[in-house]
Design a protein around this motif. Structure first.
Motif, PDB file in Angstrom:
ATOM      1  N   ASP A 172       0.830  -1.214   0.000  1.00 52.06           N
ATOM      2  CA  ASP A 172       0.000   0.000   0.000  1.00 52.06           C
ATOM      3  C   ASP A 172       0.858   1.255   0.000  1.00 52.06           C
ATOM      4  N   VAL A 173       1.879   1.287   0.850  1.00 51.89           N
ATOM      5  CA  VAL A 173       2.751   2.460   0.947  1.00 51.89           C
ATOM      6  C   VAL A 173       3.592   2.609  -0.324  1.00 51.89           C
ATOM      7  N   TRP A 174       4.003   1.472  -0.886  1.00 48.57           N
ATOM      8  CA  TRP A 174       4.750   1.525  -2.156  1.00 48.57           C
ATOM      9  C   TRP A 174       3.884   2.176  -3.229  1.00 48.57           C
ATOM     10  N   TYR A 175       2.593   1.840  -3.241  1.00 50.18           N
ATOM     11  CA  TYR A 175       1.682   2.447  -4.219  1.00 50.18           C
ATOM     12  C   TYR A 175       1.603   3.961  -4.018  1.00 50.18           C
ATOM     13  N   VAL A 176       1.486   4.401  -2.773  1.00 57.19           N
ATOM     14  CA  VAL A 176       1.412   5.835  -2.469  1.00 57.19           C
ATOM     15  C   VAL A 176       2.639   6.561  -3.022  1.00 57.19           C
ATOM     16  N   ASP A 177       3.810   5.934  -2.892  1.00 54.96           N
ATOM     17  CA  ASP A 177       5.056   6.556  -3.339  1.00 54.96           C
ATOM     18  C   ASP A 177       5.247   6.508  -4.856  1.00 54.96           C
ATOM     19  N   HIS A 178       4.555   5.593  -5.527  1.00 54.68           N
ATOM     20  CA  HIS A 178       4.767   5.408  -6.970  1.00 54.68           C
ATOM     21  C   HIS A 178       3.501   5.648  -7.795  1.00 54.68           C
ATOM     22  N   LEU A 179       2.502   6.287  -7.195  1.00 53.35           N
ATOM     23  CA  LEU A 179       1.227   6.524  -7.870  1.00 53.35           C
ATOM     24  C   LEU A 179       1.438   7.213  -9.218  1.00 53.35           C
ATOM     25  N   SER A 180       0.853   6.640 -10.263  1.00 56.03           N
ATOM     26  CA  SER A 180       0.952   7.217 -11.607  1.00 56.03           C
ATOM     27  C   SER A 180      -0.171   6.655 -12.470  1.00 56.03           C
ATOM     28  N   PHE A 181      -0.422   7.287 -13.591  1.00 60.33           N
ATOM     29  CA  PHE A 181      -1.450   6.817 -14.509  1.00 60.33           C
ATOM     30  C   PHE A 181      -1.120   5.416 -15.025  1.00 60.33           C
ATOM     31  N   SER A 182       0.133   5.197 -15.406  1.00 55.68           N
ATOM     32  CA  SER A 182       0.529   3.897 -15.952  1.00 55.68           C
ATOM     33  C   SER A 182       0.377   2.784 -14.910  1.00 55.68           C
ATOM     34  N   LEU A 183       0.694   3.085 -13.646  1.00 56.55           N
ATOM     35  CA  LEU A 183       0.545   2.080 -12.589  1.00 56.55           C
ATOM     36  C   LEU A 183      -0.933   1.762 -12.357  1.00 56.55           C
ATOM     37  N   ASP A 184      -1.777   2.784 -12.373  1.00 51.27           N
ATOM     38  CA  ASP A 184      -3.213   2.563 -12.191  1.00 51.27           C
ATOM     39  C   ASP A 184      -3.793   1.705 -13.322  1.00 51.27           C
ATOM     40  N   VAL A 185      -3.358   1.960 -14.548  1.00 49.48           N
ATOM     41  CA  VAL A 185      -3.821   1.164 -15.690  1.00 49.48           C
ATOM     42  C   VAL A 185      -3.385  -0.289 -15.522  1.00 49.48           C
ATOM     43  N   LYS A 186      -2.150  -0.488 -15.083  1.00 59.44           N
ATOM     44  CA  LYS A 186      -1.628  -1.841 -14.864  1.00 59.44           C
ATOM     45  C   LYS A 186      -2.448  -2.567 -13.799  1.00 59.44           C
ATOM     46  N   ILE A 187      -2.748  -1.889 -12.688  1.00 58.20           N
ATOM     47  CA  ILE A 187      -3.527  -2.492 -11.606  1.00 58.20           C
ATOM     48  C   ILE A 187      -4.941  -2.824 -12.077  1.00 58.20           C
ATOM     49  N   PHE A 188      -5.523  -1.933 -12.884  1.00 64.38           N
ATOM     50  CA  PHE A 188      -6.889  -2.140 -13.390  1.00 64.38           C
ATOM     51  C   PHE A 188      -6.989  -3.443 -14.181  1.00 64.38           C
ATOM     52  N   PHE A 189      -6.052  -3.654 -15.101  1.00 57.54           N
ATOM     53  CA  PHE A 189      -6.108  -4.851 -15.939  1.00 57.54           C
ATOM     54  C   PHE A 189      -5.670  -6.110 -15.179  1.00 57.54           C
ATOM     55  N   LEU A 190      -4.752  -5.957 -14.236  1.00 62.09           N
ATOM     56  CA  LEU A 190      -4.381  -7.106 -13.401  1.00 62.09           C
ATOM     57  C   LEU A 190      -5.552  -7.533 -12.518  1.00 62.09           C
ATOM     58  N   THR A 191      -6.360  -6.548 -12.098  1.00 62.36           N
ATOM     59  CA  THR A 191      -7.539  -6.855 -11.286  1.00 62.36           C
ATOM     60  C   THR A 191      -8.538  -7.693 -12.080  1.00 62.36           C
ATOM     61  N   ILE A 192      -8.752  -7.323 -13.331  1.00 62.18           N
ATOM     62  CA  ILE A 192      -9.659  -8.093 -14.193  1.00 62.18           C
ATOM     63  C   ILE A 192      -9.169  -9.536 -14.307  1.00 62.18           C
ATOM     64  N   LYS A 193      -7.858  -9.706 -14.459  1.00 67.91           N
ATOM     65  CA  LYS A 193      -7.270 -11.049 -14.542  1.00 67.91           C
ATOM     66  C   LYS A 193      -7.501 -11.813 -13.243  1.00 67.91           C
ATOM     67  N   LYS A 194      -7.282 -11.157 -12.091  1.00 73.72           N
ATOM     68  CA  LYS A 194      -7.447 -11.814 -10.791  1.00 73.72           C
ATOM     69  C   LYS A 194      -8.895 -12.235 -10.564  1.00 73.72           C
ATOM     70  N   VAL A 195      -9.836 -11.411 -11.011  1.00 72.30           N
ATOM     71  CA  VAL A 195     -11.251 -11.738 -10.847  1.00 72.30           C
ATOM     72  C   VAL A 195     -11.595 -13.020 -11.598  1.00 72.30           C
ATOM     73  N   PHE A 196     -11.053 -13.152 -12.799  1.00 68.18           N
ATOM     74  CA  PHE A 196     -11.361 -14.333 -13.614  1.00 68.18           C
ATOM     75  C   PHE A 196     -10.715 -15.602 -13.071  1.00 68.18           C
ATOM     76  N   ILE A 197      -9.501 -15.494 -12.503  1.00 69.09           N
ATOM     77  CA  ILE A 197      -8.859 -16.702 -11.976  1.00 69.09           C
ATOM     78  C   ILE A 197      -9.177 -16.919 -10.497  1.00 69.09           C
TER      79      ILE A 197
END
Length: 201
Positions: free
Chosen positions: A157-182
């Protein structure tokens, strides 16, 4: 610029769009839970948001309110309904939180909002997870979710706070979709949810 302006704008547009897209599923699940939970399809609970400000989170209610003969709530495993178990495994219980995102209580991506009673238990470093709006999904959720330790979860969580960016959010969004399916990391081994945080050793 992204953190202070565009992230909130994207949150509003994305949450509104997803609510419209998922509205048929929203209504179907709500009707099913009306019957399963004696007319109570939603679960409301106080959670700390950005800077620790308390708000009420809304989720689909996956557990009933059955109690033992002494009036105490039964365990999570005993109260988890059949439809609630399905909703939790498919992460459909998170859909109503899009309303929290619209209101500005939450973001689509960010550290998960936990319980208010955890606030005094955090270390100074762990409290930094509240420097941003909490999210429906986050860096910890796509890196283990409930299957990792609290210490590791807070580090992510703290690592995310320190590295927050548009590209990171996009990566998390699509990884979340993958996690939901598996359906990975939904609960700790041997439990239907996850064990509560009891502080640092």
């Amino acid at each position: 610029m992204y953190k202070n302006f565009f992230k909130r704008l994207i949150d509003f547009i994305l949450s509104l769009s997803l609510l419209i897209i998922f509205s048929p599923i929203f209504l179907f699940v709500m009707i099913g839970l009306l019957f399963a939970n004696q007319g109570k399809p939603f679960f409301f609970q106080k959670r700390p948001g950005k800077n620790g400000k308390i708000f009420k989170i809304v989720k689909f209610k996956t557990m009933n309110d059955k109690k033992d003969k002494n009036g105490n709530l039964l365990s999570d495993a005993e109260r988890l309904t059949a439809i609630g178990n399905f909703i939790r495994k498919t992460s459909l219980d998170e859909i109503p939180q899009l309303i929290n995102v619209l209101k500005g209580d939450m973001s689509v991506i960010g550290p998960r909002p936990l319980l208010p009673e955890y606030l005094p238990l955090y270390s100074h470093e762990q409290k930094r997870r509240h420097d941003v709006r909490p999210g429906i999904t986050g860096w910890a959720q796509v890196n283990g979710r409930n299957a990792i330790s609290w210490t590791k979860k807070f580090e992510l969580d703290v690592w995310y706070v320190d590295h927050l960016s548009f590209s990171l959010d996009v990566k998390i969004f699509f990884l979340t979709i993958k996690k939901v399916f598996i359906r990975e990391g939904i609960s700790q081994e041997g439990q239907v949810t996850t064990e509560g945080f009891k502080g640092n050793n």
